[in-house]
Motif scaffolding. Structure first.
Motif, PDB file in Angstrom:
ATOM      1  N   THR A 298      79.884  43.028  56.118  1.00 37.56           N
ATOM      2  CA  THR A 298      78.618  42.618  56.743  1.00 37.56           C
ATOM      3  C   THR A 298      77.795  43.821  57.184  1.00 37.56           C
ATOM      4  OG1 THR A 298      79.587  40.531  57.506  1.00 37.56           O
ATOM      5  CG2 THR A 298      77.607  41.318  58.650  1.00 37.56           C
ATOM      6  N   HIS A 299      78.458  44.790  57.815  1.00 37.19           N
ATOM      7  CA  HIS A 299      77.750  45.939  58.390  1.00 37.19           C
ATOM      8  C   HIS A 299      77.821  47.183  57.507  1.00 37.19           C
ATOM      9  CE1 HIS A 299      77.203  43.738  62.157  1.00 37.19           C
ATOM     10  NE2 HIS A 299      78.473  43.384  62.082  1.00 37.19           N
ATOM     11  N   ARG A 300      78.457  47.040  56.354  1.00 37.51           N
ATOM     12  CA  ARG A 300      78.615  48.147  55.407  1.00 37.51           C
ATOM     13  C   ARG A 300      79.173  49.394  56.105  1.00 37.51           C
ATOM     14  NH1 ARG A 300      76.848  46.756  50.496  1.00 37.51           N
ATOM     15  NH2 ARG A 300      76.885  48.905  49.711  1.00 37.51           N
ATOM     16  N   LEU A 301      80.258  49.200  56.779  1.00 41.07           N
ATOM     17  CA  LEU A 301      80.923  50.295  57.475  1.00 41.07           C
ATOM     18  C   LEU A 301      81.809  51.069  56.506  1.00 41.07           C
ATOM     19  CD1 LEU A 301      82.048  48.397  60.716  1.00 41.07           C
ATOM     20  CD2 LEU A 301      79.924  49.664  60.311  1.00 41.07           C
ATOM     21  N   ARG A 302      81.861  52.374  56.688  1.00 38.62           N
ATOM     22  CA  ARG A 302      82.672  53.224  55.826  1.00 38.62           C
ATOM     23  C   ARG A 302      83.589  54.068  56.701  1.00 38.62           C
ATOM     24  NH1 ARG A 302      79.277  53.391  50.683  1.00 38.62           N
ATOM     25  NH2 ARG A 302      81.189  54.202  49.752  1.00 38.62           N
ATOM     26  N   PRO A 303      84.897  53.972  56.501  1.00 38.14           N
ATOM     27  CA  PRO A 303      85.803  54.796  57.290  1.00 38.14           C
ATOM     28  C   PRO A 303      85.619  56.279  56.984  1.00 38.14           C
ATOM     29  CG  PRO A 303      86.992  53.684  55.537  1.00 38.14           C
ATOM     30  CD  PRO A 303      85.612  53.102  55.557  1.00 38.14           C
ATOM     31  N   VAL A 304      85.978  57.100  57.943  1.00 46.46           N
ATOM     32  CA  VAL A 304      85.865  58.549  57.770  1.00 46.46           C
ATOM     33  C   VAL A 304      87.105  59.042  57.034  1.00 46.46           C
ATOM     34  CG1 VAL A 304      85.656  60.768  58.943  1.00 46.46           C
ATOM     35  CG2 VAL A 304      84.527  58.739  59.896  1.00 46.46           C
TER      36      VAL A 304
END
Length: 340
Positions: A298-304
């Motif tokens: 939904t939030h287009r989060l990308r892990p580091v």
């Protein structure tokens, strides 16, 4: 196929050996997954050192976290992911939902074989499809640190928009917690001992960053940043429980994820007078993994991701992770040689 196995838990890195074995076949309800990447966590170092709190199988394949593509579906697994689907397995394959219990405590990279192999047979109903925009290295970083952060932020009273969440440091769980809490509409206050990492924390969503080296009374700094109130939620990963309680607002919640070293004792009166709830977090269930993946999509989060090592240099990945300088996930890329 190629894999890595631990000759014994407690042997350290010297016990990690490369092996060649037959590609397994999926049984009823199982699927064969061609692994693409596997990620390291603090728990994996504990397994190597013989310090992990849960049982560890002899001669097991390490690493609880990874991503792969479904290569074959066993009988009775038709309702699960189809061949060609990119999936991550829940670390606790039998923990579907609800509270953690010992009868669902079997875990990948511990009592069960983990993901540091070219192929793995896994229960079809333990797998979750992952968003296509994530790289393999990013997708491999979902099921452990990401799920732990999700469990911390959504369990108990849960985070509500407008509340303040305090995260500690730049470990995997903390970096996930910053992103997820910000996506939930919370104000994030993050601590770090390195001003160079403040930019990363701000970019991920932290509204305030406190350097605990230049501000050793960091609970006071947190209260100052919150108008004297303190944080509604604290994701406690460092073993600084007494200080975290001091930084918590009245009626707030401290989610205890883990600790480094010997934790400082907590005065019970501080809990009582502050109305603070302590909540232990034991990673998470498949349901938590589903919730995390939905939020990521939904939030287009990308892990580091800190660094990706090739499969034949997996021992170097363990050494790099143990050195403690990584910011984000340390990942091993797994390229299958194909065939049985």
């Amino acid at each position: 196929m190629q894999s890595y196995r631990l000759s014994s838990s407690g042997a350290g890195l010297a016990g990690l050996r490369s092996t060649r074995e037959e590609v397994p076949s999926p049984g009823p309800g199982e699927v064969l997954v061609a692994v693409r990447a596997a990620a390291l966590n603090h728990r994996d170092q504990l397994v190597l050192d013989g310090d992990y709190v849960l049982p560890v199988r002899a001669d097991g394949i390490p690493l609880a976290e990874g991503v792969g593509v479904v290569a074959e579906v066993g009988p009775g697994a038709g309702s699960g992911p189809a061949v060609g689907s990119r999936v991550v397995p829940a670390v606790f394959p039998r923990w579907r939902d609800g509270p953690f219990a010992l009868d669902v405590a079997d875990q990948l990279g511990g009592s069960l074989d983990g993901m540091l192999a070219e192929y793995r047979v896994l229960p079809g109903d333990a797998l979750v499809e992952v968003p296509g925009f994530l790289t393999d290295a990013e997708a491999a970083s979902l099921a452990c640190a990401g799920v732990t952060a999700w469990n911390a932020l959504t369990g108990g009273r849960g985070v509500r928009a407008g509340e303040t969440v305090l995260t500690l440091g730049t470990g995997g769980v903390s970096l996930w917690a910053v992103q997820l809490a910000a996506a939930m509409g919370a104000k994030v206050v993050a601590t770090t001992g390195d001003d160079a990492k403040a930019e990363l924390l701000t970019r991920l969503g932290a509204a305030v960053v406190v350097n605990y080296r230049t501000a050793p009374d960091w609970p006071a700094a947190v209260r100052e940043a919150t108008g004297g109130r303190g944080a509604d939620h604290v994701v406690e990963v460092a073993g600084t429980l007494a200080a975290s309680v001091a930084a918590t607002a009245f009626g707030g919640q401290v989610d205890v994820v883990g600790f480094m070293g010997t934790p400082a004792p907590v005065d019970p009166s501080a809990l009582f007078t502050g109305g603070v709830t302590l909540r232990p977090v034991a990673l998470g269930s498949r349901s938590h993994l589903v919730g995390l993946v939905r939020a990521v999509a939904t939030h287009r989060l990308r892990p580091v991701v800190d660094r990706v090592f090739p499969f034949d240099r997996a021992p170097e990945a363990f050494a790099h992770h143990r050195a403690g300088g990584a910011v984000g996930k340390v990942v091993v890329s797994v390229a299958t040689t194909g065939g049985r």
